[in-house]
Design a protein around this motif. Sequence first.
Motif, mmCIF file in Angstrom:
data_model
loop_
_atom_site.group_PDB
_atom_site.id
_atom_site.type_symbol
_atom_site.label_atom_id
_atom_site.label_comp_id
_atom_site.label_asym_id
_atom_site.label_seq_id
_atom_site.Cartn_x
_atom_site.Cartn_y
_atom_site.Cartn_z
ATOM 1 N N TYR A 1 4.373 -13.299 12.560
ATOM 2 C CA TYR A 1 4.295 -12.291 11.502
ATOM 3 C C TYR A 1 5.725 -11.948 11.086
ATOM 4 C CZ TYR A 1 -0.512 -11.584 13.156
ATOM 5 O OH TYR A 1 -1.825 -11.759 13.529
ATOM 6 N N THR A 2 5.988 -11.979 9.794
ATOM 7 C CA THR A 2 7.340 -11.706 9.331
ATOM 8 C C THR A 2 7.314 -11.248 7.880
ATOM 9 O OG1 THR A 2 9.602 -12.594 9.261
ATOM 10 C CG2 THR A 2 7.825 -14.066 8.520
ATOM 11 N N CYS A 3 8.475 -10.882 7.383
ATOM 12 C CA CYS A 3 8.684 -10.626 5.951
ATOM 13 C C CYS A 3 9.727 -11.635 5.478
ATOM 14 C CB CYS A 3 9.195 -9.199 5.714
ATOM 15 S SG CYS A 3 8.021 -7.906 6.156
ATOM 16 N N LYS B 1 2.492 -15.800 8.979
ATOM 17 C CA LYS B 1 1.880 -14.688 8.256
ATOM 18 C C LYS B 1 2.990 -13.852 7.626
ATOM 19 C CE LYS B 1 -2.321 -15.437 10.045
ATOM 20 N NZ LYS B 1 -3.483 -15.907 9.252
ATOM 21 N N LEU C 1 4.272 -10.818 5.505
ATOM 22 C CA LEU C 1 3.804 -9.473 5.188
ATOM 23 C C LEU C 1 4.664 -8.846 4.094
ATOM 24 C CD1 LEU C 1 3.435 -8.177 8.868
ATOM 25 C CD2 LEU C 1 1.621 -9.104 7.404
ATOM 26 N N PRO D 1 6.313 -3.468 6.259
ATOM 27 C CA PRO D 1 4.911 -3.600 6.663
ATOM 28 C C PRO D 1 4.306 -2.326 7.230
ATOM 29 C CG PRO D 1 6.373 -4.773 8.178
ATOM 30 C CD PRO D 1 7.202 -4.377 7.000
ATOM 31 N N ALA E 1 1.437 -2.586 4.938
ATOM 32 C CA ALA E 1 0.411 -3.342 5.675
ATOM 33 C C ALA E 1 0.046 -2.546 6.928
ATOM 34 C CB ALA E 1 0.918 -4.732 6.040
ATOM 35 N N ASP F 1 -2.492 -2.006 8.693
ATOM 36 C CA ASP F 1 -3.294 -2.641 9.742
ATOM 37 C C ASP F 1 -2.421 -3.394 10.745
ATOM 38 O OD1 ASP F 1 -5.535 -1.651 8.533
ATOM 39 O OD2 ASP F 1 -6.129 -3.542 7.600
ATOM 40 N N TYR F 2 -1.231 -3.758 10.312
ATOM 41 C CA TYR F 2 -0.304 -4.478 11.191
ATOM 42 C C TYR F 2 0.073 -3.640 12.412
ATOM 43 C CZ TYR F 2 4.081 -6.857 12.532
ATOM 44 O OH TYR F 2 5.096 -7.495 13.210
ATOM 45 N N VAL G 1 9.210 -6.440 12.063
ATOM 46 C CA VAL G 1 9.088 -7.894 12.063
ATOM 47 C C VAL G 1 10.400 -8.464 12.574
ATOM 48 C CG1 VAL G 1 7.375 -8.070 10.226
ATOM 49 C CG2 VAL G 1 9.795 -7.973 9.619
ATOM 50 N N ARG H 1 5.693 -15.016 0.356
ATOM 51 C CA ARG H 1 6.032 -13.817 -0.409
ATOM 52 C C ARG H 1 5.397 -13.849 -1.800
ATOM 53 N NH1 ARG H 1 9.433 -12.664 -4.283
ATOM 54 N NH2 ARG H 1 10.434 -14.724 -4.176
ATOM 55 N N LEU I 1 1.736 -13.062 -1.886
ATOM 56 C CA LEU I 1 1.438 -11.629 -1.816
ATOM 57 C C LEU I 1 1.517 -10.970 -3.189
ATOM 58 C CD1 LEU I 1 3.505 -10.581 1.348
ATOM 59 C CD2 LEU I 1 1.017 -10.670 1.163
#
Length: 213
Positions: free
Chosen positions: A7-9, A31, A33, A37, A41, A43-44, A53, A208, A211
């Motif tokens: 998980y990252t940006c 994934k 985000l 996040p 996001a 829910d993360y 992240v 990215r 999204l």
Amino acid sequence: MTKPTLYTCARSRGLRATWAAEEAGVEIDLKVLPFPPRHLAPDYLSINPLGTVPLLVDGDTRMTESCAIAHYLATRDGYTELAVAPGEADYAEYCDFTYHADATITFPQTVYMRFAIFEKDKGWAEAGEAYAKWFYKRLVKVEQRLEGREFLCAERFTVADICVGYALILAQNVGLDEGVPESLKAYRKRLTAREAYQRAFVREEEGRKALEA
């Protein structure tokens, strides 16, 4: 063995992990985000209460430190040329520069970004600029180490280069390039010309853009 999930940006410190996975040939489920996040996001937070992240999930393993994840991916299936093993020449230097990348170099960058970019309207821009100067001074160790060397350790490209290299990439992205020595800009150019880096960057950018679609 199951495929790790990262998980990252895009363009965050998680790029170290994405890049390391590409260099090591480790297949990951990437994934990307929205940033930040923790707000965009929510829910993360159920997966990573820190809301930061990167996060690597590999079976029961949970990791949140970008340099540690990069090293883990380079050694997950046994030591590779991307890591320097105990007993090998430059093992100590490999450990030192891998930790130095985040603790000493990226740290003042993140403070600069917060005060001089994200929260400059609060009147803290001057404090941010002070951290920019701190960042520039902290580059001397890498600059001296690379005198007469192409890479930091063991006469080859390693995770230490990924970790330090990301800090130099971040400097270019956030307006901190003015104080980066020309020798380190040339080093950064060598690193970002690598095919694995280019693949990692494209993967994150594609995530990215998905999204934003």
